[in-house]
Motif scaffolding. Sequence first.
Motif: not given
Length: 116
Positions: A87-99
């Motif tokens: 399992p992978v969890e992305l912490r604190n992604p910037p808005e461009i990555i989140r989008r």
Amino acid sequence: MADVGADEGTQSVALPNATVELISLDAGVATLKISGQLDVSTEHVVREALEQATNDGANELLLDVSALEFMDSSGLAVLLIAARRAPVELRNPPEIIRRLITIAGLANTLPMTPDA
């Protein structure tokens, strides 16, 4: 490529546009920081670091992507391949990555959370 094994402490691998740093590997949880650009020219460094973490016993990958400035489809592929292994969890992604992850319909596969 530098060995990113947990037994040697914090280590990082850098290219002109990317850095991957193993922060910790504890109780099966690997925390890595990915900075810069995750694209076709740098994906191999990130892929190798994630593979090494799971080979070293990680059964969960926490990725601090707060300093990730850009990611293309090659970067998405690397994260999806890693998610097949653990399992992978992305912490604190910037808005461009989140989008990018949301638009691609991958938010369930690659959950994103604020820094814990």
